[in-house]
Design a protein around this motif. Structure first.
Motif, PDB file in Angstrom:
ATOM      1  N   CYS A  22       0.858  -1.182   0.000  1.00 56.01           N
ATOM      2  CA  CYS A  22       0.000   0.000   0.000  1.00 56.01           C
ATOM      3  C   CYS A  22       0.893   1.229   0.000  1.00 56.01           C
ATOM      4  CB  CYS A  22      -0.885  -0.006   1.233  1.00 56.01           C
ATOM      5  SG  CYS A  22      -1.841   1.499   1.502  1.00 56.01           S
ATOM      6  N   THR A  23       0.689   2.105  -0.952  1.00 57.03           N
ATOM      7  CA  THR A  23       1.415   3.369  -0.973  1.00 57.03           C
ATOM      8  C   THR A  23       0.466   4.490  -0.550  1.00 57.03           C
ATOM      9  OG1 THR A  23       0.890   3.716  -3.302  1.00 57.03           O
ATOM     10  CG2 THR A  23       2.939   2.590  -2.814  1.00 57.03           C
ATOM     11  N   TYR A  24       0.996   5.471   0.152  1.00 56.61           N
ATOM     12  CA  TYR A  24       0.170   6.580   0.627  1.00 56.61           C
ATOM     13  C   TYR A  24       0.881   7.897   0.372  1.00 56.61           C
ATOM     14  CZ  TYR A  24       2.981   5.261   4.766  1.00 56.61           C
ATOM     15  OH  TYR A  24       4.006   4.885   5.617  1.00 56.61           O
ATOM     16  N   THR A  25       0.096   8.959   0.398  1.00 58.03           N
ATOM     17  CA  THR A  25       0.582  10.236  -0.116  1.00 58.03           C
ATOM     18  C   THR A  25       1.168  11.155   0.949  1.00 58.03           C
ATOM     19  OG1 THR A  25      -1.665  11.102   0.074  1.00 58.03           O
ATOM     20  CG2 THR A  25      -0.984  10.238  -2.077  1.00 58.03           C
ATOM     21  N   GLU A  26       0.910  10.890   2.227  1.00 57.04           N
ATOM     22  CA  GLU A  26       1.457  11.721   3.294  1.00 57.04           C
ATOM     23  C   GLU A  26       1.987  10.816   4.392  1.00 57.04           C
ATOM     24  OE1 GLU A  26      -2.161  14.970   2.724  1.00 57.04           O
ATOM     25  OE2 GLU A  26      -1.391  14.547   4.715  1.00 57.04           O
ATOM     26  N   SER A  27       2.875  11.327   5.204  1.00 56.76           N
ATOM     27  CA  SER A  27       3.379  10.528   6.321  1.00 56.76           C
ATOM     28  C   SER A  27       2.235  10.207   7.273  1.00 56.76           C
ATOM     29  CB  SER A  27       4.474  11.302   7.058  1.00 56.76           C
ATOM     30  OG  SER A  27       5.608  11.427   6.241  1.00 56.76           O
ATOM     31  N   ILE A  28       2.135   8.932   7.604  1.00 58.86           N
ATOM     32  CA  ILE A  28       1.063   8.456   8.488  1.00 58.86           C
ATOM     33  C   ILE A  28       1.698   7.651   9.594  1.00 58.86           C
ATOM     34  CG2 ILE A  28      -1.047   7.071   8.656  1.00 58.86           C
ATOM     35  CD1 ILE A  28      -1.456   7.550   5.678  1.00 58.86           C
ATOM     36  N   TYR A  29       1.300   7.920  10.825  1.00 60.58           N
ATOM     37  CA  TYR A  29       1.939   7.272  11.955  1.00 60.58           C
ATOM     38  C   TYR A  29       1.369   5.879  12.227  1.00 60.58           C
ATOM     39  CZ  TYR A  29       4.336   7.029  16.433  1.00 60.58           C
ATOM     40  OH  TYR A  29       5.157   6.668  17.465  1.00 60.58           O
ATOM     41  N   CYS A  30       0.071   5.705  11.987  1.00 58.53           N
ATOM     42  CA  CYS A  30      -0.574   4.429  12.286  1.00 58.53           C
ATOM     43  C   CYS A  30      -1.381   3.956  11.080  1.00 58.53           C
ATOM     44  CB  CYS A  30      -1.497   4.572  13.497  1.00 58.53           C
ATOM     45  SG  CYS A  30      -0.621   5.079  14.984  1.00 58.53           S
ATOM     46  N   LEU A  31      -1.121   2.729  10.695  1.00 60.01           N
ATOM     47  CA  LEU A  31      -1.794   2.154   9.531  1.00 60.01           C
ATOM     48  C   LEU A  31      -2.243   0.738   9.841  1.00 60.01           C
ATOM     49  CD1 LEU A  31       1.028   3.593   7.746  1.00 60.01           C
ATOM     50  CD2 LEU A  31      -1.019   3.610   6.350  1.00 60.01           C
ATOM     51  N   ALA A  32      -3.157   0.258   9.025  1.00 59.84           N
ATOM     52  CA  ALA A  32      -3.654  -1.101   9.229  1.00 59.84           C
ATOM     53  C   ALA A  32      -4.093  -1.702   7.907  1.00 59.84           C
ATOM     54  CB  ALA A  32      -4.830  -1.098  10.203  1.00 59.84           C
ATOM     55  N   TRP A  33      -4.145  -3.027   7.916  1.00 60.25           N
ATOM     56  CA  TRP A  33      -4.782  -3.779   6.853  1.00 60.25           C
ATOM     57  C   TRP A  33      -6.059  -4.398   7.407  1.00 60.25           C
ATOM     58  CZ3 TRP A  33      -3.594  -4.065   1.771  1.00 60.25           C
ATOM     59  CH2 TRP A  33      -2.334  -3.605   1.367  1.00 60.25           C
ATOM     60  N   PHE A  34      -7.119  -4.283   6.605  1.00 64.30           N
ATOM     61  CA  PHE A  34      -8.403  -4.888   6.918  1.00 64.30           C
ATOM     62  C   PHE A  34      -8.771  -5.837   5.775  1.00 64.30           C
ATOM     63  CE2 PHE A  34     -10.022  -2.128  10.378  1.00 64.30           C
ATOM     64  CZ  PHE A  34      -9.107  -1.090  10.295  1.00 64.30           C
ATOM     65  N   ARG A  35      -9.756  -6.669   6.015  1.00 65.82           N
ATOM     66  CA  ARG A  35     -10.272  -7.503   4.931  1.00 65.82           C
ATOM     67  C   ARG A  35     -11.776  -7.689   5.100  1.00 65.82           C
ATOM     68  NH1 ARG A  35      -7.495 -13.368   6.373  1.00 65.82           N
ATOM     69  NH2 ARG A  35      -8.801 -13.873   8.205  1.00 65.82           N
ATOM     70  N   GLN A  36     -12.420  -7.932   3.980  1.00 67.03           N
ATOM     71  CA  GLN A  36     -13.848  -8.193   4.003  1.00 67.03           C
ATOM     72  C   GLN A  36     -14.175  -9.286   3.004  1.00 67.03           C
ATOM     73  OE1 GLN A  36     -16.406  -4.778   3.408  1.00 67.03           O
ATOM     74  NE2 GLN A  36     -18.089  -5.807   4.458  1.00 67.03           N
ATOM     75  N   GLY A  44     -10.308  -6.264  11.125  1.00 67.90           N
ATOM     76  CA  GLY A  44      -8.928  -5.831  11.180  1.00 67.90           C
ATOM     77  C   GLY A  44      -8.000  -7.026  11.108  1.00 67.90           C
ATOM     78  N   VAL A  45      -6.984  -6.948  10.260  1.00 71.64           N
ATOM     79  CA  VAL A  45      -6.040  -8.039  10.067  1.00 71.64           C
ATOM     80  C   VAL A  45      -4.737  -7.771  10.817  1.00 71.64           C
ATOM     81  CG1 VAL A  45      -4.655  -9.263   8.362  1.00 71.64           C
ATOM     82  CG2 VAL A  45      -7.014  -8.646   7.832  1.00 71.64           C
ATOM     83  N   ALA A  46      -4.168  -6.585  10.585  1.00 74.16           N
ATOM     84  CA  ALA A  46      -2.898  -6.230  11.222  1.00 74.16           C
ATOM     85  C   ALA A  46      -2.778  -4.712  11.257  1.00 74.16           C
ATOM     86  CB  ALA A  46      -1.723  -6.837  10.462  1.00 74.16           C
ATOM     87  N   ARG A  47      -2.123  -4.198  12.279  1.00 76.20           N
ATOM     88  CA  ARG A  47      -1.887  -2.755  12.343  1.00 76.20           C
ATOM     89  C   ARG A  47      -0.469  -2.494  12.813  1.00 76.20           C
ATOM     90  NH1 ARG A  47      -6.062  -2.655  17.165  1.00 76.20           N
ATOM     91  NH2 ARG A  47      -4.679  -2.429  18.973  1.00 76.20           N
ATOM     92  N   ILE A  48       0.018  -1.285  12.488  1.00 80.90           N
ATOM     93  CA  ILE A  48       1.409  -0.942  12.774  1.00 80.90           C
ATOM     94  C   ILE A  48       1.503   0.517  13.154  1.00 80.90           C
ATOM     95  CG2 ILE A  48       1.932  -0.377  10.360  1.00 80.90           C
ATOM     96  CD1 ILE A  48       4.653  -1.848  10.805  1.00 80.90           C
ATOM     97  N   SER A  49       2.452   0.835  14.040  1.00 76.44           N
ATOM     98  CA  SER A  49       2.627   2.218  14.468  1.00 76.44           C
ATOM     99  C   SER A  49       4.022   2.382  15.047  1.00 76.44           C
ATOM    100  CB  SER A  49       1.575   2.589  15.526  1.00 76.44           C
ATOM    101  OG  SER A  49       1.720   1.771  16.674  1.00 76.44           O
ATOM    102  N   ASN A  50       4.277   3.591  15.542  1.00 78.68           N
ATOM    103  CA  ASN A  50       5.540   3.857  16.233  1.00 78.68           C
ATOM    104  C   ASN A  50       6.729   3.559  15.343  1.00 78.68           C
ATOM    105  OD1 ASN A  50       7.110   4.679  18.408  1.00 78.68           O
ATOM    106  ND2 ASN A  50       7.099   2.665  19.379  1.00 78.68           N
ATOM    107  N   GLY A  51       6.646   4.033  14.091  1.00 77.34           N
ATOM    108  CA  GLY A  51       7.744   3.827  13.159  1.00 77.34           C
ATOM    109  C   GLY A  51       7.974   2.375  12.818  1.00 77.34           C
ATOM    110  N   GLY A  52       6.929   1.571  12.937  1.00 78.41           N
ATOM    111  CA  GLY A  52       7.052   0.161  12.616  1.00 78.41           C
ATOM    112  C   GLY A  52       7.443  -0.704  13.795  1.00 78.41           C
TER     113      GLY A  52
END
Length: 116
Positions: A22-36, A44-52
């Motif tokens: 997943c590519t994004y256009t601005e710096s984001i501190y917390c991201l996640a992958w979801f599925r349906q 929610g599948v997985a999430r990440i923060s704190n610089g990974g």
């Protein structure tokens, strides 16, 4: 407005691997992958923060999936190993409120199909 674009979905056999990006256009501190999956709620599948440095996984994928982030490249990846037919779903990348599954920006999704 933040934009997120997923790639890497496809069709595989059970036991195989896929890597979503997943590519994004601005710096984001917390991201996640979801599925349906069809007929099911988005999960929610997985999430990440704190610089990974901080990650969290849903029980159904723990030990098989790995989330990683490169803020310099503005990418967040999901490595999916030992895929199962139950992993078949549309996968979404999202910017989230940290330490939650609450998303405020979504990508369009990428389809993953696992056949037995």
């Amino acid at each position: 407005q933040v934009q997120l674009v997923e790639s890497g979905g496809g069709s595989v056999q059970a036991g195989e691997s896929l890597r979503l990006s997943c590519t994004y256009t601005e710096s984001i501190y917390c991201l996640a992958w979801f599925r349906q999956a069809p007929g099911k709620e988005r999960e929610g599948v997985a999430r990440i923060s704190n610089g990974g440095r901080t990650t969290y996984y849903g029980d159904s994928v723990k030990g098989r999936f790995t989330i990683s982030q490169d803020n310099a490249k503005k990418t967040v990846d999901l490595q999916m190993n030992r895929l199962e037919p139950e992993d078949t779903a549309m996968y979404f990348c999202a910017a989230i409120w940290c330490n939650s599954w609450s998303a405020h920006y979504w990508g369009q999704g990428t389809q993953v199909t696992v056949s037995s």
